[in-house]
Design a protein around this motif. Structure first.
Motif, PDB file in Angstrom:
ATOM      1  N   ILE A  43      10.279   8.162   5.590  1.00 39.84           N
ATOM      2  CA  ILE A  43       9.430   7.152   6.249  1.00 39.84           C
ATOM      3  C   ILE A  43       9.313   7.564   7.704  1.00 39.84           C
ATOM      4  N   TRP A  44       8.238   8.258   8.014  1.00 39.15           N
ATOM      5  CA  TRP A  44       8.134   8.797   9.380  1.00 39.15           C
ATOM      6  C   TRP A  44       7.540   7.800  10.349  1.00 39.15           C
ATOM      7  N   GLU A  45       6.866   6.791   9.828  1.00 44.51           N
ATOM      8  CA  GLU A  45       6.217   5.865  10.750  1.00 44.51           C
ATOM      9  C   GLU A  45       7.102   4.656  10.964  1.00 44.51           C
ATOM     10  N   PRO A  69      11.534   0.167  -2.833  1.00 46.95           N
ATOM     11  CA  PRO A  69      11.716   1.566  -2.409  1.00 46.95           C
ATOM     12  C   PRO A  69      10.422   2.377  -2.310  1.00 46.95           C
ATOM     13  N   ASP A  70       9.325   1.874  -2.847  1.00 44.60           N
ATOM     14  CA  ASP A  70       8.057   2.595  -2.697  1.00 44.60           C
ATOM     15  C   ASP A  70       7.313   2.144  -1.439  1.00 44.60           C
ATOM     16  N   ILE A  71       8.009   1.473  -0.559  1.00 42.40           N
ATOM     17  CA  ILE A  71       7.382   0.942   0.670  1.00 42.40           C
ATOM     18  C   ILE A  71       6.638   2.022   1.447  1.00 42.40           C
ATOM     19  N   HIS A  72       5.453   1.673   1.936  1.00 39.09           N
ATOM     20  CA  HIS A  72       4.785   2.485   2.940  1.00 39.09           C
ATOM     21  C   HIS A  72       3.901   1.626   3.826  1.00 39.09           C
ATOM     22  N   TRP A  73       3.424   2.234   4.860  1.00 41.80           N
ATOM     23  CA  TRP A  73       2.661   1.563   5.905  1.00 41.80           C
ATOM     24  C   TRP A  73       1.371   1.000   5.346  1.00 41.80           C
ATOM     25  N   GLY A  80       4.494  -2.576  -0.888  1.00 44.31           N
ATOM     26  CA  GLY A  80       5.865  -2.626  -1.406  1.00 44.31           C
ATOM     27  C   GLY A  80       6.631  -3.792  -0.789  1.00 44.31           C
ATOM     28  N   GLY A  81       5.895  -4.743  -0.195  1.00 44.11           N
ATOM     29  CA  GLY A  81       6.534  -5.884   0.460  1.00 44.11           C
ATOM     30  C   GLY A  81       6.590  -7.108  -0.440  1.00 44.11           C
ATOM     31  N   VAL A  82       7.691  -7.847  -0.346  1.00 46.76           N
ATOM     32  CA  VAL A  82       7.835  -9.106  -1.083  1.00 46.76           C
ATOM     33  C   VAL A  82       8.320 -10.170  -0.100  1.00 46.76           C
ATOM     34  N   ALA A  83       7.637 -11.319  -0.090  1.00 52.63           N
ATOM     35  CA  ALA A  83       8.066 -12.412   0.783  1.00 52.63           C
ATOM     36  C   ALA A  83       7.888 -13.731   0.052  1.00 52.63           C
ATOM     37  N   ALA A  84       8.907 -14.574   0.107  1.00 52.55           N
ATOM     38  CA  ALA A  84       8.834 -15.897  -0.533  1.00 52.55           C
ATOM     39  C   ALA A  84       8.862 -16.965   0.548  1.00 52.55           C
TER      40      ALA A  84
ATOM     41  N   THR B  22      -1.096   6.320   6.564  1.00 56.56           N
ATOM     42  CA  THR B  22      -0.531   6.785   5.296  1.00 56.56           C
ATOM     43  C   THR B  22      -1.382   6.403   4.088  1.00 56.56           C
ATOM     44  N   ALA B  23      -1.692   5.117   3.970  1.00 53.18           N
ATOM     45  CA  ALA B  23      -2.372   4.687   2.745  1.00 53.18           C
ATOM     46  C   ALA B  23      -3.869   4.546   2.963  1.00 53.18           C
TER      47      ALA B  23
END
Lengths: 486, 149
Positions: A43-45, A69-73, A80-84, B22-23
């Motif tokens: 994750i470079w960013e 774990p597949d998170i990206h920008w 890959g974000g989850v929020a409740a 990136t995406a």
């Protein structure tokens, strides 16, 4: 050189990394990323961590702002974000669902083996390519009227099944039975309708694809058997697409509308793309009803495509659908907000779970999963990138406790599209795939280069992390032999 | 430093540049005034979709928009063009903005319907987003937008 995450993340264990609430003033809860150390190094960013932190600003957010774990920008939310958020005093955010509302995956099985399909793969892929409209600017073979579009929005995939596109069993093995309740077409703009009408029954472009694949590993034989996956070499078909321009327009419309609501309700946000409104407010309810329309459109879309997949197989193999055993294993969505109940602070409460590039992962015994899977858990379908492999997994109790019943949704990009295009040519990517025994049909060679394996994290590593953390449980893996790309 | 200046000058000449994400894909567009920067942002959008040089001026569409502020207006402007491409299959290559202030935009956009024998379609653009959105009016105008691809 220090990695971008050093000095930001606190290690909890080998696969859990916390972003402390002190990272950014305004965070209401800490962040938590599920990843291995080697993945974090990719994750470079730093923007990814900023985005996980920004989501923690959402009023009513509980526990932690999570990243699979597949998170990206992404934009607003990370992908890959989850929020409740609490239903009673929390918000709903269209940016937490994304533009492609109910982008998702459908998996079909056959009783064909690699030996039977390999000699006909060129013909099969050509037939699928003709039968399933794909690519930028493609329009569907079916043309719904404005009134019929309302039916699609309200009833979802059961509506098109009634019209002869598929079987009643398909509905049983589709998340939400292919229909989110509460959809209200009055909340849909005329622009969204105009984008939606011509695009129903199309695969689209970008990262959407259709794949003929072969089971190569089985990790849990009993669960695989329950899903009709009996041995390695068995041929499956994976469909990855969503709500097309219809969903994109719904999201655009509501990001703009809720941008205004943010001011009215005095909500403090670090990124305008996180625009939101209280779930109980008229604006929040309107979005929820509109989002449900788009989700139902997406299920209808995947249902049409599954129907044409079956027709193509029947034609190429000269056998009936039943003889070919062309049954649906499951259909999941990975861009959605759902009202679900979880125990937080020792109390069971209704929450709005935003899954932006994350898959629902309910455990065995959960009432919302079909009876045939009640003993094993909900199937989780995780597509990899074009040339690698995809996974079938199961939801778990740990997911209910730690990730609001969610797990990863795919491989996750690590290289930008233009960087991928600079380093690769579409023709070379096609040749590399052909060398691996994968037949590809695409409308756009440059789109092929953008989606090359090198641009993605290794899905094997992503799925291994979810398995080790325990938020989903690996069942089987399949490798592609034929791909259709928009 | 020299290389950066060279890139910057090239971008200025063209009126826009594409930025990596990136995406997704971002654009930065320049102009002597804000209208020109909005025009160049629209050209940048259609440069992602197709080759601008292949587009002829056969038809036009008029757009009138209002938004709460100029940043929102930029997003709405680009989303309106994405809508016209998606719903009517039109690609544009020239834009005439006749009015632009902080909350209102009026424009006429020229282009033609997609013809697969003539136009090579490249990238599908789902929407313009508010993430990384910037309007900079110091020393010439510069706008920045991130698209969901």
């Amino acid at each position: 050189m220090p990695m971008s995450w050093q000095g930001i993340l606190n290690k909890i264990d080998d696969y859990r990394w916390e972003i402390p609430q002190s990272y950014k003033a305004g965070m209401l809860v800490p962040g938590l990323i599920f990843a291995s150390e080697s993945m974090l190094n990719h994750i470079w960013e730093e923007q990814v961590f900023q985005q996980v932190a920004n989501v923690a600003f959402l009023p009513g957010i509980v526990d932690r702002s999570l990243a699979m774990p597949d998170i990206h920008w992404g934009y607003g939310f990370p992908i890959g974000g989850v929020a409740a958020t609490r239903v009673k005093d929390g918000v709903i955010s269209p940016g937490g669902v994304g533009f492609d509302i109910n982008c998702g995956v459908r998996l079909l099985r056959t009783n064909l083996s690699l030996e039977e399909v390999r000699p006909k793969i060129e013909q099969l892929v050509a037939e699928l390519f003709v039968n399933i409209p794909s690519g930028l600017g493609s329009t569907g073979k079916i043309r719904v009227s404005g009134k019929e579009l309302d039916e699609v929005m309200i009833k979802g995939s059961p509506w098109i099944v009634e019209k002869g596109y598929g079987e009643a069993e398909d509905i049983v093995v589709t998340e939400e039975s292919g229909c989110m309740k509460g959809a209200n077409p009055d909340k849909i703009s005329s622009t969204a309708r105009k984008r939606g009408i011509p695009q129903l029954g199309t695969l689209g472009s970008g990262n959407h694809f259709l794949e003929v694949e072969v089971v190569d590993e089985i990790y849990d034989r009993d669960a695989a058997t329950a899903m009709g996956i009996s041995s390695s070499g068995q041929v499956l078909i994976l469909i990855h697409t969503g709500s097309r321009g219809f969903g994109h327009q719904v999201c655009s419309d509501y990001v703009a509308l809720l941008g205004e609501a943010v001011k009215r309700y005095g909500i403090n946000l670090p990124d305008r793309q996180l625009a939101c409104a209280p779930i109980k407010s008229p604006e929040g309810q309107d979005y929820l009803q509109a989002m449900s329309c788009a989700a139902n459109y997406a299920w209808t879309n995947r249902q049409c495509i599954a129907h044409w997949v079956r027709e193509s197989f029947v034609k190429v193999f000269g056998k009936s659908r039943r003889e070919l055993g062309l049954e649906q294993i499951y259909d999941v969505c990975h861009n959605i907000a759902k009202l679900e109940e979880y125990t937080v602070d020792g109390k069971k409460q209704p929450l709005c779970v935003h899954r932006k590039g994350a898959t629902r992962a309910f455990p065995a015994g959960h009432p919302d999963i079909p009876e045939i899977y009640r003993n094993i858990g909900q199937p989780v379908l995780i597509p990899g990138d074009m040339g690698r492999c995809s996974y079938v997994a199961l939801g778990t109790e740990i997911a209910m406790r730690e990730s609001f019943g969610s797990t990863c949704h795919g491989a996750g990009r690590m290289q930008s599209r233009s960087a991928a295009k600079r380093s690769l040519r579409g023709a070379d990517v096609a040749k590399a795939l052909a060398d691996k025994g994968i037949t590809v049909k695409t409308g756009s060679m440059s789109s092929l280069a953008e989606e090359a394996s090198q641009a993605y994290k290794d899905v094997n590593e992503v799925v291994d992390v979810t398995d080790k953390v325990g938020i989903s449980h690996k069942v089987a893996r399949a490798i592609p032999i034929g791909v259709i790309k928009g | 430093m020299f290389a950066m200046n060279k890139c910057y000058n090239l971008a200025m000449e063209k009126g826009f540049e594409i930025i990596d994400h990136t995406a997704d894909v971002g654009i930065r567009a320049y102009g002597a005034d804000i209208s020109q920067a909005f025009v160049n942002a629209a050209r940048a959008l259609f440069s992602l979709i197709t080759e601008l040089d292949d587009v002829e001026e056969v038809l036009y569409r008029d757009v009138e928009l209002t938004a709460p502020d100029q940043e929102s207006l930029l997003v709405e402007w680009l989303n309106e063009l994405i809508y016209l491409f998606d719903a009517e299959n039109i690609i544009f290559n020239r834009f005439d903005i006749t009015h632009l202030d902080n909350t209102q935009l009026k424009a006429r956009s020229y282009g033609e319907k997609v013809d697969s024998s003539k136009h090579k379609l490249k990238t599908g653009v789902k929407a313009a987003t508010y993430h990384m959105l910037k309007i900079d009016k110091g020393n010439g105008c510069k706008v920045q937008v991130l698209f969901d691809i």
